[in-house]
Design a protein around this motif. Structure first.
Motif, short mmCIF file in Angstrom:
data_model
loop_
_atom_site.label_atom_id
_atom_site.label_comp_id
_atom_site.label_asym_id
_atom_site.label_seq_id
_atom_site.Cartn_x
_atom_site.Cartn_y
_atom_site.Cartn_z
N VAL A 58 20.40 12.17 10.62
CA VAL A 58 19.93 12.11 9.25
C VAL A 58 19.28 10.75 9.03
N GLY A 59 18.18 10.72 8.32
CA GLY A 59 17.48 9.47 8.08
C GLY A 59 17.01 9.36 6.63
N ILE A 60 17.06 8.15 6.11
CA ILE A 60 16.59 7.85 4.76
C ILE A 60 15.66 6.64 4.85
N SER A 61 14.50 6.73 4.20
CA SER A 61 13.52 5.65 4.21
C SER A 61 13.08 5.33 2.80
N MET A 62 12.83 4.04 2.57
CA MET A 62 12.26 3.57 1.32
C MET A 62 11.24 2.49 1.65
N GLY A 63 10.27 2.32 0.76
CA GLY A 63 9.26 1.32 1.06
C GLY A 63 8.31 1.05 -0.07
N SER A 64 7.26 0.33 0.25
CA SER A 64 6.26 -0.06 -0.73
C SER A 64 5.61 1.16 -1.37
N PHE A 65 5.10 0.96 -2.57
CA PHE A 65 4.38 2.00 -3.32
C PHE A 65 5.26 3.21 -3.60
N ASP A 66 6.52 2.93 -3.96
CA ASP A 66 7.46 3.99 -4.36
C ASP A 66 7.61 5.07 -3.29
N LEU A 67 7.84 4.65 -2.08
CA LEU A 67 8.10 5.59 -0.99
C LEU A 67 9.58 5.93 -0.94
N HIS A 112 -1.31 2.44 -2.92
CA HIS A 112 -1.82 1.17 -3.45
C HIS A 112 -2.92 1.42 -4.49
N ARG A 113 -3.39 2.69 -4.58
CA ARG A 113 -4.39 3.03 -5.59
C ARG A 113 -3.71 3.65 -6.82
N PRO A 147 -12.11 -3.85 -5.31
CA PRO A 147 -10.71 -4.05 -4.88
C PRO A 147 -10.19 -2.82 -4.16
N ARG A 148 -9.29 -3.02 -3.21
CA ARG A 148 -8.82 -1.89 -2.43
C ARG A 148 -7.94 -0.95 -3.23
N ASP A 149 -7.49 -1.35 -4.41
CA ASP A 149 -6.70 -0.44 -5.24
C ASP A 149 -7.56 0.32 -6.25
N PHE A 150 -8.89 0.21 -6.12
CA PHE A 150 -9.80 0.90 -7.04
C PHE A 150 -9.77 2.41 -6.80
N PRO A 201 -4.01 -0.14 2.57
CA PRO A 201 -3.22 -1.03 1.73
C PRO A 201 -3.07 -2.41 2.36
N GLY A 202 -2.75 -3.39 1.52
CA GLY A 202 -2.44 -4.72 2.02
C GLY A 202 -1.06 -4.73 2.67
#
Length: 786
Positions: free
Chosen positions: A249-258, A289-290, A343-346, A774-775
């Motif tokens: 079983v695996g659980i992941s979390m990260g940037s941009f509300d992952l 990131h957008r 900008p890359r988030d455009f 994304p950055g």
């Protein structure tokens, strides 16, 4: 950013500074098959620890730095009980053991697929590639991305960093569902379990929770399975029951509300061990990131395998993948001034747009039967159903920007609904015979495929009014209304592609199989059609000749010459289907296993010719937007590829590769493009990924990884004229920290450590478009095995 770099340096200093180690012992031994041949590539596990070893080419293994005590050694087998031994380790002494597997050498390729989870290197291909020889002896460049690499790099799907592990492979662009992977100068085919699943759009790219390994096969592949592009294909091998009761079983979390969770259950349904199961379940919520962008997915993949007797097995696999994303095209940026102007988030999307939903369902049935000790027959059939309902964003046509003001973009939005169905059947026989001093490895089979595809993009309109890309105002845009009262089969445009192929191959072995001559041929009939030009057939015989010679047991040189013949999706401005793609390949190389198989290297040189390729038709506008494509020309690609993978020294696994690719247009109705670099290709690609894991001392189980991707002289994928519109060089640095403590593991991955503005794109009409990555971003995963 400085803090991250300082952390990496501090960890490296700490690792190099460790010297004092407690007294330990070690285990060494050998694994052989039932016919007393070395069981190379099989993993030996020291249960309830993080220690393991992979048997080398002679079947030998060694596990060092073990605390004194009693342990259990285990070897994983597919469909059979584990082979285990109790061992006692003493200070400063070697404990010697031996295993003899109950499987024959011909079935060992199925074992390796499961058993090499702890290695960056493997010696064999999966059974779905139908080859009976080790990779070292195959006259072709084949690179395998193992389960360990996928886990170590925290790759969640084919849209991410898979290509960094293979020389010359790159992902030029994507649309949230389908991975466009370029290799040797062209888009390569997408295969799953040996079946060509490529269509004009879809199916949904595989989530890695269901994947055991990914095999990249360079060059034509019609000799051994379904039609493949002259440049090659990648084969996704899904997880199958192993016959062991285990799970993860695996659980992941990260940037941009992952947020992501996955479950892998593997075991036996019946006490006699004949009915096996495996089920993989995954759920993911993922932002971006957008603004307004997201990709929410889930997948459910149950597999049943029934061992009828010691000769016959039946496998049934069902796959259901679902993805919900923002309107397709929201990941593009547009400007009149040039690349990276925004900008890359455009984004050109809005918060209230209806999402695009994709459903990918498939059913696979496999029958394996041993006709005798030397012969085996495999039959498999699959049905794929891909459905998409949504829309696409793109600048309006034919006027995208205000002629008086480069800041004002006119956004367009069109329906994009898809229905794609594929029916695929394959049957092949593998066998071995001896005629005097010459051995024969025979492969013969039948392949059939039928693909029907409908898509509706013909409804659309403006999304709001004027849109200032440098001062965007969101929330006031009106969107067009789409009419879905008719079934997509009535309102969509239909395409049809199918083929039937008969093939036979004989690998002749001379001088105790040190010299191997491969002679093969395939007769293929392609069936193509659409609503405009009707159906038509085209047939061709494609030969193959290969030569491989083992200089010694760890070194082989090879030469191969073959041809390809495959479908050419789409139609021109008159609605006429394209003629099949034809091609030829000449390739030579050398492969070597080092330290008796701990790591290996492969160097290849090649030339590929592709005929009837599609190019942009600038003379005819598509009312739905953009230009049509036309069939006009030839492309030639020459190149050199170098791959190094495996454990260089104890604890250090590496992937290092380089590719020089000279891909040019050699024939075209537009004389001005002759000699230009093929769109989507990169002249130089160099990647590396290094993973070091401690196996002794206080930091046992701790690991650190670092890797980069570097591309030079990139051409836009859409169209390229050798002008200043080429893409800048690409460099991305990633790294990770991990820790494995018995059954629980932790992994922190940081991508784009240098926070560079990275993108791919192309000139389009009188403006530019691109997709920005994304950055700096990170992912943290926790896994537990039981």
């Amino acid at each position: 950013m400085k803090k991250i770099n300082m952390l990496m340096v501090a960890v490296l200093v700490l690792l190099t500074g460790i010297s004092a180690q407690p007294a330990t012992g070690y285990i060494k031994g050998k694994v052989t098959t039932a016919d007393d041949k070395p069981a190379e590539g099989v993993t030996i596990l020291l249960k309830n620890t993080v220690k393991n070893a992979v048997a080398d080419n002679s079947g030998n293994f060694e596990i060092k730095n073990i605390q004194p005590g009693s342990y259990t050694l285990a070897v994983s087998l597919v469909g059979y009980k584990d082979a285990e031994q109790e061992v006692t380790v003493e200070n400063g002494k070697a404990t010697t053991v031996s295993f003899q597997l109950t499987l024959s050498n011909r079935e060992l390729n199925e074992v390796v697929v499961i058993a090499n989870r702890n290695s960056f290197k493997t010696n064999r291909t999966s059974n779905s590639l139908r080859l009976q020889s080790p990779i070292l002896e195959v006259p072709q460049n084949i690179q395998v991305v193992t389960a360990k690499q996928i886990s170590n790099q925290q790759i969640f799907d084919m849209l991410e960093g898979v290509t960094r592990n293979v020389s010359g492979a790159s992902r030029v662009e994507h649309w949230d569902n389908y991975a466009r992977i370029t290799m040797r100068g062209s888009n390569v085919g997408a295969f799953r379990n040996g079946m060509n699943v490529s269509t004009a759009w879809g199916p949904l790219t595989e989530d890695m929770s269901m994947v055991e390994r990914i095999e990249f096969v360079k060059g034509p592949a019609g000799f051994m399975l379904a039609n493949g592009d002259p440049s090659g294909f990648y084969n996704v091998v899904t997880k199958k029951p192993s016959g062991r009761n285990k799970g993860e079983v695996g659980i992941s979390m990260g940037s941009f509300d992952l947020y992501r969770a996955s479950l892998d259950l593997d075991g036996k349904f019946s006490e006699d061990g004949k009915l096996l199961y495996r089920i993989n379940v995954m759920g993911q919520l993922k932002g971006s990131h957008r603004q307004f962008d997201f990709n929410n997915r889930y997948s459910v993949v149950p597999v049943l395998k029934y061992l009828v007797d010691d000769k016959t097995s039946v496998t049934l696999e069902y796959t259901h993948q679902f993805s919900e994303v923002n309107v397709i095209g929201s990941n593009y940026l547009f400007s009149k001034k040039g690349y990276a102007d925004l900008p890359r988030d455009f984004t050109t999307a809005e918060a209230n747009l209806a999402p695009t939903k994709m459903n990918d369902k498939s059913l696979l049935v496999i029958l394996d039967h041993k006709l005798s000790n030397n012969w085996k027959i495999t039959a498999q059939a699959a049905y794929f159903n891909y459905q998409q309902q949504g829309a696409s964003l793109w600048p309006q046509w034919p006027v995208a920007f205000d002629p008086q003001n480069d800041s004002i973009l006119y956004r367009g939005m069109s329906i994009w609904d898809v229905l794609g169905t594929s029916k695929i059947g394959q049957m092949f026989v593998n066998g071995e015979v001896q005629t005097g001093a010459v051995s024969h490895k025979i492969l013969a089979g039948l392949d059939m495929s039928n693909k029907e595809y409908y898509h509706d993009w013909n409804q659309g309109g403006a999304l709001g009014g004027e849109f200032n890309i440098y001062a965007p105002a969101y929330g006031n845009a009106t969107q067009p209304v789409f009419d879905r009262t008719k079934n997509i089969r009535e309102r969509g445009v239909r395409y049809y592609d199918g083929y039937t192929g008969l093939y036979v191959q004989d690998e002749l072995g001379f001088f105790d199989d040190a010299l191997r001559l491969t002679v093969a041929g395939r007769y293929t009939t392609l069936k193509t059609g659409d609503v405009y030009s009707g159906d038509f057939k085209s047939s061709r015989f494609t030969p193959r000749l290969g030569l491989s010679y083992s200089i010694d047991k760890n070194t082989a040189v090879y030469f191969v010459k073959d041809a390809s013949f495959l479908e050419n999706f789409g139609s021109d401005w008159q609605g006429k289907s394209f003629d099949p793609i034809t091609g030829g390949n000449i390739e030579a190389g050398i492969k070597k296993d080092w330290v008796n198989g701990k790591w290996n290297s492969a160097v290849s040189v090649y030339q590929i010719t592709r005929n009837n390729v599609q190019t942009t038709d600038f003379d005819h506008l598509n009312p739905a937007g953009g230009y049509y494509t036309r069939q006009s020309g030839q492309q030639k690609t020459k190149g050199v590829e170098v791959d190094i993978r495996g454990q260089i020294v104890r604890g250090l696994d590496v992937i290092i590769n380089y590719a020089y690719t000279d891909a040019k247009v050699t024939k075209d109705s537009d004389k001005e493009v002759i000699g230009t670099q093929v769109a989507g290709s990169s002249r130089h690609i160099q990647n590396a990924w290094l993973n070091y894991r401690m196996d002794r001392g206080a930091l046992t189980g701790f690991g650190i990884s670092v890797g980069y991707q570097y591309q030079v002289k990139r051409s836009p994928w859409y169209v390229f004229d050798n002008s200043k519109n080429s893409l800048p060089d690409y460099f991305r640095l990633d790294g990770s920290l991990s820790y494995q403590k018995e059954k629980i593991g932790f992994n922190l991955v940081v991508n784009n450590i240098l926070n560079k503005y990275l993108y791919s794109g192309a000139p389009y009409e009188d403006y530019y478009y691109w997709q920005a990555e994304p950055g700096t971003n990170m992912r943290f995963s926790v896994s537990y095995r039981f």
